[in-house]
Structure formats: structure tokens, C-alpha cells
Design a protein around this motif. Structure first.
Motif, PDB file in Angstrom:
ATOM      1  N   GLY A 130      20.900 -39.639  44.793  1.00  0.00           N
ATOM      2  CA  GLY A 130      20.522 -38.476  45.585  1.00  0.00           C
ATOM      3  C   GLY A 130      20.067 -37.301  44.745  1.00  0.00           C
ATOM      4  N   ALA A 131      19.425 -36.351  45.427  1.00  0.00           N
ATOM      5  CA  ALA A 131      18.864 -35.179  44.748  1.00  0.00           C
ATOM      6  C   ALA A 131      19.939 -34.257  44.194  1.00  0.00           C
ATOM      7  N   PHE A 132      21.135 -34.301  44.773  1.00  0.00           N
ATOM      8  CA  PHE A 132      22.233 -33.466  44.308  1.00  0.00           C
ATOM      9  C   PHE A 132      23.384 -34.309  43.765  1.00  0.00           C
ATOM     10  N   GLY A 133      23.088 -35.536  43.360  1.00  0.00           N
ATOM     11  CA  GLY A 133      24.124 -36.434  42.873  1.00  0.00           C
ATOM     12  C   GLY A 133      24.519 -36.162  41.436  1.00  0.00           C
ATOM     13  N   LEU A 134      25.458 -36.970  40.948  1.00  0.00           N
ATOM     14  CA  LEU A 134      25.975 -36.766  39.599  1.00  0.00           C
ATOM     15  C   LEU A 134      24.904 -36.961  38.541  1.00  0.00           C
ATOM     16  N   TYR A 135      23.963 -37.863  38.758  1.00  0.00           N
ATOM     17  CA  TYR A 135      22.856 -38.006  37.809  1.00  0.00           C
ATOM     18  C   TYR A 135      21.950 -36.780  37.843  1.00  0.00           C
ATOM     19  N   GLY A 139      22.109 -32.744  33.962  1.00  0.00           N
ATOM     20  CA  GLY A 139      21.328 -32.114  32.910  1.00  0.00           C
ATOM     21  C   GLY A 139      20.380 -33.067  32.213  1.00  0.00           C
ATOM     22  N   MET A 140      20.375 -34.332  32.616  1.00  0.00           N
ATOM     23  CA  MET A 140      19.481 -35.321  32.013  1.00  0.00           C
ATOM     24  C   MET A 140      18.043 -35.060  32.444  1.00  0.00           C
ATOM     25  N   ALA A 141      17.116 -35.212  31.517  1.00  0.00           N
ATOM     26  CA  ALA A 141      15.697 -35.087  31.869  1.00  0.00           C
ATOM     27  C   ALA A 141      15.170 -36.359  32.518  1.00  0.00           C
ATOM     28  N   ASP A 142      15.853 -37.487  32.300  1.00  0.00           N
ATOM     29  CA  ASP A 142      15.385 -38.771  32.826  1.00  0.00           C
ATOM     30  C   ASP A 142      16.300 -39.316  33.920  1.00  0.00           C
ATOM     31  N   ILE A 387      17.022 -29.530  35.884  1.00  0.00           N
ATOM     32  CA  ILE A 387      17.732 -28.697  36.865  1.00  0.00           C
ATOM     33  C   ILE A 387      18.238 -29.527  38.041  1.00  0.00           C
ATOM     34  N   GLY A 388      17.772 -30.771  38.190  1.00  0.00           N
ATOM     35  CA  GLY A 388      18.176 -31.600  39.316  1.00  0.00           C
ATOM     36  C   GLY A 388      17.256 -31.416  40.505  1.00  0.00           C
TER      37      GLY A 388
END
Length: 439
Positions: A130-135, A139-142, A387-388
Motif C-alpha cells: 500500500g501507499a502508506f505501508g511499511l515499505y 525511506g527506501m527509494a525503491d 517520502i512514500g
């Protein structure tokens, strides 16, 4: 006889009613549909010692931005799972507890390890997605690629007609650039369960990425009346339709949708959605050359200020700076930047320096310093994904850079960016901007 969840995992309850209500409640939770709280409450009433029912209710509270209730429910689940729970249920509760108590990095690591052992635990698999998930908020760019990799790793464990997995597998692919493949998967999930706000949302995103804005408008116009206005995604899905209308120049319809569904006075959405949707819609409208009706900026800023007064959530910070800059609150932007720099120096801000740069660029853009805005944004443009959020949401920052280049006298750079955008997906607005460059 063992009671099972929807995907065949054993449940430590001896109550058929509790198991049935749990399955139904998790379905409602995973589809962002109304009634989940009431149904999970019935599961708990049928078996007060059923830890996973309390854990699901904790997750629902967290999704609804009710942190105190979420912490209380997950603490109760943790007590109960020690008394009567399997190894899988204990790990499930611990993962949710880490996420609910703000330990996002540990929650992500624990979720991934948990899924290696129990890949069909959909509630845990939902956490990184999801757009607001832990990934997304790692802060990951990928993170777009990371979601695809996670879904593909566990796809063999999900049935071909699992509406929830189809939805999130498809959304992950569409966000990562495989738009046709992603849209087809999401469409299958949506067709299997129309009472699924996450599928309608994912399909809207896939259509956006395909340049099918008018198709998204029609989908939302037909589907949205079936979704209760109390649903957490109601206003956000309407925001997608408003953006599509704005994209094709129909400001009357766009403003109508904003006024009926998106603005703080009418939306029952989560604060993060209300703040980011209002900021991005109003910024786009103004940046595209349309007058924002009096009071709308001030209304959005007044709602946002208490919701995200403190810096710390990258996606919110970027949008807060846009609201603060647009309403002339320069001091607030500068305070936010200073707070972010402190968090970065302390090593406690995963998104890194891209967000302070966005804040400064938003202020420069609002001041009409387009050359300055471009100078700030260009070096961090490749890092904006940190930024997510989604591609559709982050697109505003790409447009900020594009308009800053257009208005700041950097036609060659603007042309390069426009060509890249048009190659990615056709847009009536980009075509108009290309015409301005040609002229």
C-alpha cells in the motif's frame, strides 16, 4: 475440528461463531469497508479470549488513526495469545504490536520473517504493502520494486481467485511501471468483490498511470455511491476523480467533487489523506493557472495544523510545507525544516534530506522564485519516492519541478522532463505545456 481463517490458517478459538465473525471482519478490514468494527466486536463477544480478534481490532483502530485504542487492543491481544495461542498467532500479534507502537523498521523486518513461515497470513502481508505501508514509509527509494518482489515471492501461496491478493499484487505492479499487467490483476480482484474500496482505489491508480483519466472518472462516478461516506477512502477516491477532471480542464467539475467529498468540512477520511489530498488538489489547481476560491487554502491549513504540527512523517511533512507556503506561513516552513534537519542529524528520519529540500522548494515556488525552486528540486528529484505515497500523489512534485523550469527560463530541461512524462503516459495537460514550449 480446527477453525480456520479465510486462507486456511488455524485459529485458536473453539467458537464457530467467533471464527466466522473473525473471517468476515478481516474481509471488511482488508477491503476498507464499513462494519468491520461491529463484526470484530461480535467475534470478541463470542470468544473474549480469542487473541487474533483483538489484534484485528487493534489493526482497524490503527488504520482509522485511533492510536490509544489500537495500543489498548494490541496489548490485550498480547496478553491473551500468551495464554492461548499458537506460534503463528504469537508472531502475528508481535508484528502488529511493533507496527502499532511506532517501531516501523522492526515491524517490517518481523513481518518479512513472519511471512517466510506463514505466507498466507494476509493481515500481516498487508502491512508492507500500500501507499502508506511499511515499505512506502521506510525511506527506501525503491519501495515500489520491493512490494512487487514481496508479492511475487508469495504469489504461489494464494489462490487464483483471492480478491485481496489480486488487488495488492496488481496495484504493486502498476505502481512499479507494469501498468497493463497491474491493471488486469486489479480488475480481476475488483470483479470478484465490488464491495472493496482498496480495489476501486487501486483501479483508479492503474487508470491514472495508463493515462485513462476519463475512464477513472466514470468508474468512480458509478462505484462511489455504493461506498458509505464514513469509509476511510471515500474522500480520497473522489480526489482521484477530481484530479482527472482538472487534468482535462474541467475546473467546475473538479471543484464540485472537491467540495462534495474531499474538503475537510465534508470528508471522514484519515487526517493524512485529508491533509495531503487537499494540499495537492489546491496546489495543482493554482499551479495550472486556475483561481482557488477564497477560503479553501485557509480551511485546509487550519485542519492540517493540529493534525501534523510536529515534523516526523515524511509524506505529511512535504504536504504540510506546501500548505504553509501557500498560506504565507514562512516561519512554519522554516521551523519544519529546522526540525527535520535535527531528526536527520539524530539518525531518526528515514527519508533523509529530500524532504527538507521539498519544503524549501515549496516555499520558493510560492514566492515566485522559480529558478530557485528548480535549483533546489533538481538534485533530489530521483529521491522523491523516499517520502512514500503513490506515483499519482508524488507526481505533484515532478510538476513543481517542471513548472519551475518552464517559468524559470530553463526550456531545454523542461522539454526533457515533458518528453519523459509523455512517454510514460499521455496527458492532456502535458500536451498543452508542450505547446507552450513550442510557441
Amino acid at each position: 475440528m480446527a477453525r480456520l481463517d479465510r486462507r486456511g490458517l488455524p485459529l485458536s478459538t473453539t467458537s464457530d461463531r467467533a471464527a466466522e465473525r473473525y473471517r468476515e471482519g478481516v474481509d471488511l478490514l482488508l477491503s476498507a469497508w464499513a462494519g468491520a468494527a461491529e463484526v470484530l466486536g461480535k467475534a470478541i463477544a463470542a470468544d473474549p479470549g480469542f487473541a487474533l480478534a483483538h489484534a484485528a481490532r487493534a489493526r482497524l483502530h490503527a488504520v482509522r488513526a485511533e492510536p490509544a485504542q489500537a495500543r489498548a487492543s494490541i496489548a490485550r491481544a498480547a496478553e491473551l495469545v500468551r495464554e492461548r495461542g499458537t506460534e503463528r498467532e504469537g508472531s502475528h500479534v508481535e508484528t502488529l504490536s511493533l507496527a502499532i507502537n511506532g517501531q516501523s523498521r522492526r515491524a517490517l523486518d518481523h513481518a518479512l520473517a513472519h511471512l517466510d513461515s506463514w505466507p498466507r497470513d494476509a493481515l500481516i502481508l498487508s502491512l508492507p504493502l500500500g501507499a502508506f505501508g511499511l515499505y512506502a514509509f521506510s525511506g527506501m527509494a525503491d519501495h515500489d520494486q520491493a512490494r512487487v518482489d514481496l508479492c511475487e515471492r508469495h504469489a504461489p501461496h494464494y489462490a487464483a481467485d483471492d480478491w485481496w491478493f489480486l488487488t495488492y499484487r496488481g496495484w504493486s505492479h502498476a505502481e512499479n511501471g507494469a501498468v497493463g499487467q497491474g491493471r488486469a490483476l486489479v480488475q480481476r480482484g475488483f470483479d470478484l468483490r465490488k464491495e472493496n474500496a482498496n480495489a476501486a482505489h487501486a483501479l483508479s491508480h492503474a487508470m491514472h498511470e495508463a493515462g485513462a483519466g476519463e475512464e477513472a472518472e466514470r468508474l468512480i462516478a458509478e462505484w462511489l455511491p455504493s461506498y458509505d461516506r464514513s469509509g476511510t477512502l471515500h474522500g480520497h477516491i473522489a480526489w482521484h476523480a477530481a484530479l482527472a477532471a482538472l487534468d482535462r480542464g474541467d475546473t467546475e467539475r473538479a471543484l464540485g467533487l472537491y467540495g462534495q467529498h474531499v474538503r475537510p468540512a465534508v470528508s471522514a477520511g484519515l487526517p493524512i489523506n485529508v491533509v495531503t489530498d487537499t494540499a495537492s488538489f489546491l496546489w495543482r489547481m493554482q499551479a495550472y493557472g486556475h483561481a482557488v476560491p477564497e477560503g479553501l487554502w485557509q480551511e485546509a491549513a487550519a485542519y492540517a495544523k493540529p493534525a501534523f504540527a510536529q515534523a516526523g512523517l515524511a509524506f505529511a511533512d512535504a504536504h504540510m510545507a506546501i500548505l504553509e507556503a501557500a498560506t504565507g506561513d514562512r516561519d512554519a516552513v522554516e521551523r519544519r525544516v529546522a526540525a527535520l534537519m535535527g531528526l536527520i542529524e539524530a539518525g531518526s528520519y528515514a527519508a533523509g534530506p529530500v524532504v527538507p529540500a521539498i519544503c524549501r522548494a515549496a516555499l520558493a515556488f510560492a514566492d515566485g522564485d522559480y529558478a530557485g525552486c528548480a535549483r533546489i528540486l533538481e538534485p533530489v528529484a530521483a529521491e522523491v519516492a523516499r517520502i512514500g505515497g503513490s506515483g499519482a500523489q508524488r507526481e505533484m512534485l515532478e510538476e513543481m519541478l517542471l513548472l519551475a523550469q518552464l517559468r524559470g527560463g530553463e526550456a531545454a530541461k523542461a522539454r526533457t522532463l515533458l518528453d519523459r512524462r509523455l512517454h510514460r503516459r499521455p496527458s492532456p495537460r502535458d500536451t498543452r505545456w508542450l505547446g507552450l514550449l513550442a510557441a
